[in-house]
Design an enzyme around this catalytic site. Structure first.
Site, short mmCIF file in Angstrom:
data_model
loop_
_atom_site.label_atom_id
_atom_site.label_comp_id
_atom_site.label_asym_id
_atom_site.label_seq_id
_atom_site.Cartn_x
_atom_site.Cartn_y
_atom_site.Cartn_z
N CYS A 113 -13.28 -2.83 -3.47
CA CYS A 113 -13.38 -2.85 -4.86
C CYS A 113 -12.56 -1.90 -5.59
O CYS A 113 -12.01 -2.29 -6.80
CB CYS A 113 -14.77 -3.03 -5.78
SG CYS A 113 -15.82 -4.30 -4.87
N HIS A 253 -14.85 -2.28 -12.89
CA HIS A 253 -14.92 -3.32 -11.87
C HIS A 253 -16.24 -4.18 -12.19
O HIS A 253 -17.13 -3.69 -12.82
CB HIS A 253 -15.11 -2.50 -10.38
CG HIS A 253 -15.56 -3.53 -9.32
ND1 HIS A 253 -14.58 -4.65 -9.11
CD2 HIS A 253 -16.59 -3.68 -8.61
CE1 HIS A 253 -15.15 -5.66 -8.22
NE2 HIS A 253 -16.19 -4.79 -8.11
N ASN A 283 -17.44 -11.20 -8.93
CA ASN A 283 -16.77 -10.21 -8.45
C ASN A 283 -15.67 -10.48 -7.42
O ASN A 283 -15.85 -11.00 -6.32
CB ASN A 283 -18.06 -9.35 -7.78
CG ASN A 283 -17.50 -8.22 -6.78
OD1 ASN A 283 -16.35 -7.76 -6.80
ND2 ASN A 283 -18.43 -7.26 -6.21
#
Ligand code: ACO
Length: 326
Positions: A113, A253, A283
């Site tokens: 990520c 994020h 996500n």
């Protein structure tokens, strides 16, 4: 001071929407649980025939177009992804060909990520030391193809998408002011894709044991995300001589709404300044930040002179943040 700045942004999201109710039909889960624990209501998933490079191509075309820079001026292409088309060749090389770019360096980087922040920092260094002028940085993931559709603790969290930026030099006030990137491989087991590489090559057994799907110890990962994202946000702001009050738009994020909220509090940023996409995209690992950045720019939420903070955390473990003036 000679800096790197963003000249253009672009994104691509698959058309297919998967809602929480879609999971209720076959998994022991509920819209209430997913919404309350993560903030996610729906996510986008690709068609079976789409691969990561297809999405990078679309996001990149949009970033190049919005930058006003001709493709032949691009000196490098970096793609951040943990769901590449193949282990090799790199997704970046496939895109270099699809975009008809010159024989420039093109490579992938793997930092889960945090991949976009890592890739931006690599690009910034090349621009700052003048070995490259314009660099296309993309981040893209097809997590729907590496998430276990039978595992309610992971599959509901992830989505597919791609974002890209075109970075180039700046001698004015706008540009990247500070970046910090980190890793802690001692915690690698918290988030991994166990098979398919040289440690566990594909066998009948690895397939039977579902080892080709990503595994996450969500609860433990959560604790590290909260402290590490908070600390690195405070650190980059301090290096840039800023505080949370100076930030106009905060793009963290988007793995979990609660993590974003506590990071904003730790960095002294008002919650209204957090740009949120998790409810609609889930996500998307490395793609999350550039997709949100592109949306915020196109919605007019980010304007020249604004301070923008980007902050990520993910598998590796990796984490990092960057603060820039638009
Ligand atoms: N529906 C219903 N119940 C569920 C589901 C589901 N989809 N998933 C898990 N549960 C159950 C669990 O089995 C557990 O049940 P038990 O108490 O009977 O054992 C219970 O819900 C609680 O599970 P937890 O994992 O403790 O739930 P938590 O509140 O921690 O939320 C979540 C889970 C959303 C994953 C959270 O831990 C999180 O966001 N973690 C961090 C994720 C992250 O930041 N990842 C890094 C980036 S990702 C990347 O790099 C690719």
């Amino acid at each position: 001071m000679f800096k790197a700045k963003i000249y253009g942004t672009g994104a691509y999201l698959p058309e297919r929407i998967i809602t929480n109710r879609d999971f209720e039909k076959y998994l022991d889960t509920s819209d209430e649980w997913i919404t309350e624990r993560s903030g996610i209501k729906e996510r986008r998933w690709v068609r079976d025939d789409q691969a990561t490079s297809d999405m990078v191509l679309e996001a990149s075309k949009r970033a190049i177009e919005s930058s006003g820079i001709l493709p032949e001026k691009i000196d490098m292409l970096i793609v951040a992804t943990i769901s590449p088309d193949h282990l090799f060749p790199s997704t970046a090389c496939i895109v270099q060909n699809k975009l008809n770019l010159r024989h420039i360096p093109a490579f992938d980087i793997s930092a889960a990520c945090t991949g976009f922040i890592y890739a931006m920092e690599i690009a910034r260094n090349f621009i700052a030391n003048k070995t490259a002028k314009y660099i296309l940085v993309a981040a893209a993931e097809i997590l729907s193809k590496i998430a276990d559709k039978e595992d309610r603790s992971t599959v509901v969290l992830f989505g597919d998408g791609a974002g890209a930026v075109l970075l180039g030099p700046s001698e004015g006030k706008s540009g990247i002011m500070a970046t910090r990137i980190y890793s802690d491989g001692n915690l690698a087991k918290l988030l991994e894709l166990p098979a398919g590489g040289s440690r566990n090559p594909p066998t009948e057994e690895t397939v039977k044991k579902r080892m080709h799907y990503l595994k996450m110890q969500g609860n433990e990962t959560y604790k590290h995300a909260v402290t590490k994202m908070g600390n690195v946000a405070v650190e980059v702001l301090k290096i840039a001589g800023l505080t949370g009050k100076d930030v106009k738009v905060f793009i963290p994020h988007q793995a979990n709404y609660r993590i974003m909220e506590s990071t904003a509090v730790r960095a002294g940023i008002d919650i209204e300044k957090v740009y949120i996409t998790i409810h609609k995209y889930g996500n998307m690992s490395a793609a999350t930040i550039p997709v949100a950045l592109d949306e915020a720019v196109r919605e007019g939420k980010i304007n020249p002179g604004d301070v923008v903070l980007l902050d990520a955390f993910g598998g590796g473990l990796t984490w990092g943040a960057t603060v820039l003036r638009w």
